[in-house]
Design an enzyme around this catalytic site. Structure first.
Site, short mmCIF file in Angstrom:
data_model
loop_
_atom_site.label_atom_id
_atom_site.label_comp_id
_atom_site.label_asym_id
_atom_site.label_seq_id
_atom_site.Cartn_x
_atom_site.Cartn_y
_atom_site.Cartn_z
NE ARG A 164 55.15 -11.34 96.33
CZ ARG A 164 54.76 -12.06 97.05
NH1 ARG A 164 54.25 -11.77 98.48
NH2 ARG A 164 54.68 -13.30 97.67
CG ASP A 218 56.19 -18.44 103.32
OD1 ASP A 218 56.82 -18.16 101.97
OD2 ASP A 218 55.30 -18.81 104.17
CE LYS A 220 52.78 -13.62 106.55
NZ LYS A 220 52.14 -13.62 105.45
CB SER A 221 48.66 -18.18 105.89
OG SER A 221 49.36 -18.29 105.56
NE ARG A 272 57.15 -15.91 105.79
CZ ARG A 272 56.69 -16.29 106.50
NH1 ARG A 272 56.79 -15.64 107.84
NH2 ARG A 272 55.34 -15.67 106.88
NE ARG A 312 60.71 -13.99 101.01
CZ ARG A 312 59.69 -14.64 102.25
NH1 ARG A 312 58.87 -15.83 101.92
NH2 ARG A 312 59.36 -13.72 102.76
C1 S3P Z 1 50.86 -17.90 101.92
C2 S3P Z 1 51.34 -18.80 100.19
C3 S3P Z 1 52.24 -18.51 99.87
C4 S3P Z 1 53.15 -18.32 101.19
C5 S3P Z 1 52.67 -16.82 101.64
C6 S3P Z 1 51.34 -16.84 101.97
C7 S3P Z 1 49.45 -18.33 101.78
O1 S3P Z 1 52.54 -18.07 98.97
O2 S3P Z 1 54.44 -17.98 100.86
O3 S3P Z 1 53.59 -16.10 103.10
O4 S3P Z 1 48.74 -17.51 102.81
O5 S3P Z 1 48.13 -18.26 101.34
P1 S3P Z 1 52.03 -19.26 97.26
O6 S3P Z 1 50.90 -19.56 98.02
O7 S3P Z 1 52.15 -18.41 96.91
O8 S3P Z 1 52.99 -20.11 97.70
#
Ligand code: S3P
Length: 442
Positions: free
Chosen positions: A128, A321, A27-28, A394, A352
């Site tokens: 958020r 995550d 996803k990222s 999740r 969470r």
């Molecule tokens: C992500 C970074 C994480 C993660 C999120 C995806 C990203 O958040 O929890 O699911 O793709 O950069 P943080 O960077 O705020 O910890």
């Protein structure tokens, strides 16, 4: 207050997990590929892209700013980027659904565009905190307004020509880091970001892979404004965060023997492997290779007995995550597991830490709730129950893993929320564990 979606999923402990599984694209990395391709000059092809709600929301936002994005087939996207200054002012609010990554990274891009935009999302995203990206972007010169003194969405952004900054982030967050790096690309001069410990580094790796100069010195990063980004081709690896649910399930369900193929094993993401190893788990990693600048491998796991452990400090951002599903492993380990320094979990899709504590308690787990973590007392078996996904993808998948190991049936509310990151989670689960998940009416 958590608003509930519709539907229920029944999960039954139907036996061991056996066989092989490939995971959906990361996803990222998919978000980042869509963003960079939309800002690049020319046609980019992305293979293995994740087609989840969150990633579709990123693509939808860029389409609304004039970028042509075609789905060539199930997992190939073709994006016709119009260059760094090719985006058009969106004529409507950009609704980013549940996706925090989209909102924060897009804020970095839009702060530098010569137009007005408004970013909003679903009830969870609108709760958020955004000050973490809004404040540094304002100090670069952007005008950003939002509820709660600019902290809560919707965010109204009046972009401008930004000035470079040196930003020291108080939080190890890839979303903060990436928002500033993207803004920095669109800004003349040197922008630097320093984080307190290493968060996922997909943005940095993708800059390298695409040919955008980025300088790293420990936790300190520097980018210079660029004139163009060349179009590129990229293959997205399987999502380690999606693999994590199957990894933990196979470890704790007796008789399991599972191979997960083509999983991204970027070390800034695989803290869960180290945490599980510290509980005594042996996970075989084979066929290691590099794909589009990211390490990828196959993971092989068999059921094992685990013992309690402690996770804290720099390990937490590397498994941020995966902590919900890690809590299920801890609940079934001998002894006590302590999770510390994890207050960031309170500002994810939902709080969470509270959600894990409440829901695992329903399975009979003795679990203490601290401001920045959890203390989990392991037990030999969980009891099936009715539990709440909190509308969080999740959490839903974590509760499914708990249900697979429990005695008796478990029902989980709002199971379709998995579509944020893993739309066919339930189908793939039934592929390796026939009959495990059965949708119910209501
Ligand atoms: C992500 C970074 C994480 C993660 C999120 C995806 C990203 O958040 O929890 O699911 O793709 O950069 P943080 O960077 O705020 O910890």
């Amino acid at each position: 207050m958590v608003k509930h979606g519709v539907g229920l999923m029944r999960v039954d402990p139907v036996g061991p997990l056996k066989g092989e599984l490939t995971l959906p694209g990361d996803k990222s990395i998919t978000h980042r590929a869509i963003i960079l391709a939309s800002l690049a000059d020319g046609i980019t092809e992305i293979s293995g892209a994740l087609r989840s709600h969150d990633c579709r929301d990123t693509a939808k936002a860029f389409r609304a700013m004039g970028v042509a994005i075609d789905e060539l087939n199930d997992e190939r996207l073709q994006i016709r980027g119009g260059g760094l200054h090719g985006l058009k002012e969106p004529t409507d609010v950009l609704d980013l659904g549940n996706s925090g990554t989209t909102m924060r990274l897009l804020a970095g891009v839009l702060a530098a565009q010569p137009f007005f935009s408004v970013l909003t999302g679903d009830q969870y995203l609108r709760a958020r905190p955004m000050a973490r990206v809004v404040l540094p972007l304002k100090s670069m010169g952007a005008t950003i307004l939002g509820r709660d003194a600019g902290n809560l969405p919707p965010l109204a952004i009046k972009g401008t020509r930004l000035k470079a900054i040196d930003y020291v982030s108080p939080v190890a967050s890839a979303q903060i880091k990436s928002a500033i790096l993207l803004a920095g690309l669109l800004t003349e001069g040197e922008t630097t970001v320093t984080e307190p410990s290493l968060s996922r580094d997909h943005t940095e790796r993708m800059f390298d892979a695409v040919g955008i100069p980025i300088h790293r010195h420990g936790l300190h990063l520097r980018v210079d404004g660029v004139k163009t980004i060349p179009a590129f081709e990229i293959v997205i690896p399987g999502d380690f965060s999606a693999a994590a649910f199957f990894l933990v399930a196979a470890l704790v369900i007796p008789g399991s023997d599972l191979t997960l193929r083509e999983v991204g094993i970027n070390p800034t993401r695989t803290g869960l492997l180290e945490a599980l190893q510290s509980m005594g788990a042996v996970i075989e990693v084979s066929r290691r290779r590099i794909v589009s600048g990211e390490p990828v491998a196959d993971l092989h796991v068999r059921s094992q007995t685990l013992h309690g452990t402690e996770v804290a400090g720099a390990l937490i951002p590397r498994m941020v995550d995966e902590i919900p599903v890690f809590a299920v492993a801890a609940a079934l380990a001998t002894g006590t597991t302590i999770i510390r320094d994890a207050a960031e979990l309170r500002v994810k899709e939902v709080d969470r830490l509270t959600a894990i504590a409440k829901e695992l308690h329903r399975f009979g787990v003795e679990i203490e709730h601290c401001p920045d973590g959890l203390i989990i007392h392991g037990r030999s078996a969980l009891s099936g129950c009715h539990c709440d996904s909190w509308g969080d993808h999740r959490m839903a998948m974590t509760l499914a893993v708990a249900g697979l190991t429990a005695e008796g049936s478990t029902t989980i509310s709002d199971p379709s929320c998995v579509s944020s990151s893993f739309p066919d989670f339930w189908t793939r689960l039934n592929a390796v564990m026939p009959g495990a998940a059965v949708p119910l009416e209501g």
